[in-house]
Motif scaffolding. Structure first.
Motif, mmCIF file in Angstrom:
data_model
loop_
_atom_site.group_PDB
_atom_site.id
_atom_site.type_symbol
_atom_site.label_atom_id
_atom_site.label_comp_id
_atom_site.label_asym_id
_atom_site.label_seq_id
_atom_site.Cartn_x
_atom_site.Cartn_y
_atom_site.Cartn_z
ATOM 1 N N LEU A 1 0.825 -1.209 0.000
ATOM 2 C CA LEU A 1 0.000 0.000 0.000
ATOM 3 C C LEU A 1 0.863 1.266 0.000
ATOM 4 O O LEU A 1 0.532 2.245 -0.675
ATOM 5 C CB LEU A 1 -0.941 0.000 1.207
ATOM 6 C CG LEU A 1 -2.067 -1.036 1.171
ATOM 7 C CD1 LEU A 1 -2.759 -1.107 2.519
ATOM 8 C CD2 LEU A 1 -3.054 -0.692 0.074
ATOM 9 N N LEU A 2 1.961 1.233 0.740
ATOM 10 C CA LEU A 2 2.860 2.391 0.769
ATOM 11 C C LEU A 2 3.542 2.601 -0.574
ATOM 12 O O LEU A 2 3.715 3.727 -1.018
ATOM 13 C CB LEU A 2 3.897 2.228 1.872
ATOM 14 C CG LEU A 2 3.396 2.437 3.297
ATOM 15 C CD1 LEU A 2 4.473 2.061 4.303
ATOM 16 C CD2 LEU A 2 2.945 3.861 3.506
ATOM 17 N N ARG A 3 3.942 1.517 -1.210
ATOM 18 C CA ARG A 3 4.618 1.611 -2.503
ATOM 19 C C ARG A 3 3.690 2.238 -3.549
ATOM 20 O O ARG A 3 4.114 3.041 -4.372
ATOM 21 C CB ARG A 3 5.058 0.226 -2.969
ATOM 22 C CG ARG A 3 6.070 0.265 -4.077
ATOM 23 C CD ARG A 3 6.650 -1.089 -4.449
ATOM 24 N NE ARG A 3 6.982 -1.935 -3.325
ATOM 25 C CZ ARG A 3 6.376 -3.093 -3.054
ATOM 26 N NH1 ARG A 3 5.414 -3.540 -3.826
ATOM 27 N NH2 ARG A 3 6.735 -3.825 -2.018
ATOM 28 N N GLY B 1 1.234 4.371 -2.999
ATOM 29 C CA GLY B 1 0.865 5.751 -2.709
ATOM 30 C C GLY B 1 2.002 6.696 -2.438
ATOM 31 O O GLY B 1 1.774 7.840 -2.061
ATOM 32 N N TYR B 2 3.233 6.268 -2.626
ATOM 33 C CA TYR B 2 4.389 7.110 -2.321
ATOM 34 C C TYR B 2 4.687 8.023 -3.498
ATOM 35 O O TYR B 2 4.935 7.572 -4.612
ATOM 36 C CB TYR B 2 5.604 6.243 -2.006
ATOM 37 C CG TYR B 2 6.725 7.005 -1.361
ATOM 38 C CD1 TYR B 2 6.642 7.379 -0.030
ATOM 39 C CD2 TYR B 2 7.863 7.352 -2.072
ATOM 40 C CE1 TYR B 2 7.668 8.084 0.579
ATOM 41 C CE2 TYR B 2 8.893 8.052 -1.481
ATOM 42 C CZ TYR B 2 8.786 8.410 -0.151
ATOM 43 O OH TYR B 2 9.796 9.104 0.453
ATOM 44 N N GLU B 3 4.639 9.339 -3.253
ATOM 45 C CA GLU B 3 4.953 10.299 -4.310
ATOM 46 C C GLU B 3 5.506 11.576 -3.688
ATOM 47 O O GLU B 3 5.074 12.004 -2.627
ATOM 48 C CB GLU B 3 3.714 10.625 -5.142
ATOM 49 C CG GLU B 3 2.572 11.194 -4.339
ATOM 50 C CD GLU B 3 1.315 11.395 -5.162
ATOM 51 O OE1 GLU B 3 0.590 12.335 -4.840
ATOM 52 O OE2 GLU B 3 1.077 10.627 -6.102
ATOM 53 N N ASN B 4 6.473 12.164 -4.322
ATOM 54 C CA ASN B 4 7.080 13.429 -3.888
ATOM 55 C C ASN B 4 7.567 13.393 -2.439
ATOM 56 O O ASN B 4 7.420 14.357 -1.697
ATOM 57 C CB ASN B 4 6.106 14.595 -4.078
ATOM 58 C CG ASN B 4 5.704 14.776 -5.520
ATOM 59 O OD1 ASN B 4 6.476 14.474 -6.420
ATOM 60 N ND2 ASN B 4 4.508 15.265 -5.748
ATOM 61 N N GLY B 5 8.106 12.294 -2.019
ATOM 62 C CA GLY B 5 8.681 12.213 -0.680
ATOM 63 C C GLY B 5 7.694 11.975 0.444
ATOM 64 O O GLY B 5 8.065 12.013 1.607
ATOM 65 N N SER B 6 6.404 11.768 0.137
ATOM 66 C CA SER B 6 5.426 11.472 1.188
ATOM 67 C C SER B 6 4.340 10.560 0.628
ATOM 68 O O SER B 6 4.276 10.299 -0.567
ATOM 69 C CB SER B 6 4.806 12.763 1.731
ATOM 70 O OG SER B 6 4.027 13.383 0.733
ATOM 71 N N SER C 1 -5.811 6.540 3.148
ATOM 72 C CA SER C 1 -7.188 6.070 3.269
ATOM 73 C C SER C 1 -7.260 4.545 3.114
ATOM 74 O O SER C 1 -7.950 3.863 3.883
ATOM 75 C CB SER C 1 -8.058 6.752 2.224
ATOM 76 O OG SER C 1 -9.375 6.299 2.306
ATOM 77 N N ASP C 2 -6.539 4.007 2.132
ATOM 78 C CA ASP C 2 -6.512 2.550 1.930
ATOM 79 C C ASP C 2 -5.903 1.826 3.131
ATOM 80 O O ASP C 2 -6.393 0.783 3.554
ATOM 81 C CB ASP C 2 -5.726 2.202 0.664
ATOM 82 C CG ASP C 2 -6.419 2.697 -0.595
ATOM 83 O OD1 ASP C 2 -7.632 2.989 -0.541
ATOM 84 O OD2 ASP C 2 -5.732 2.802 -1.635
#
Length: 143
Positions: free
Chosen positions: A107-109, A111-116, A123-124
């Motif tokens: 899930l983190l992979r 949604g990770y963009e621009n350092g955050s 939400s997921d």
């Protein structure tokens, strides 16, 4: 294993003792906040009767605030007690924790963009792990 770089002292915490202490804190918090929650709830009708006075109804709103605060603290204590007392996870933490860790990494992979992490990924994650999104976003903004 933890270390203090200033003194060079290394120390270790026993996980069973930490779990026992957290369980004690959670049980004590549950008892205390349940008692004060019910006490505050019983005072609400009495302070509502003061609403007929032409003064600001400060006692009612104070008791209402205390009721809400104890309710939130009770929810937190019960959640901590649930997490600390989950013996099925304590017996075999590696399999379940690895699965949860893989899900979280995925899930983190995504949604990770621009350092955050973006809000959709948060939400997921909140849906997947049954977390309150507002609280997570509040803590994200603090950090």
């Amino acid at each position: 294993m933890c270390s203090n770089s200033a003194t060079g002292v290394r120390y270790s915490l026993n996980s069973r003792l930490v779990r026992r202490r957290l369980r004690h804190i959670a049980m004590r918090g549950t008892v205390i906040h349940r008692k004060y929650f019910y006490g505050s709830v019983t005072l609400l009708p009495l302070t509502t009767a003061l609403a007929v006075l032409p003064l600001p109804n400060i006692p009612f709103f104070w008791v209402l605030f205390r009721t809400y605060s104890h309710w939130r603290a009770l929810q937190g204590s019960e959640k901590l007690l649930e997490l600390v007392s989950d013996y099925s996870r304590a017996q075999n933490p590696s399999a379940e924790m690895m699965e949860a860790s893989k899900e979280l990494d995925e899930l983190l992979r995504k949604g990770y963009e621009n350092g955050s992490v973006n809000e959709q990924a948060i939400s997921d994650i909140c849906i997947q792990f049954k977390l309150n999104k507002i609280d997570v976003l509040k803590w994200r903004d603090l950090v």
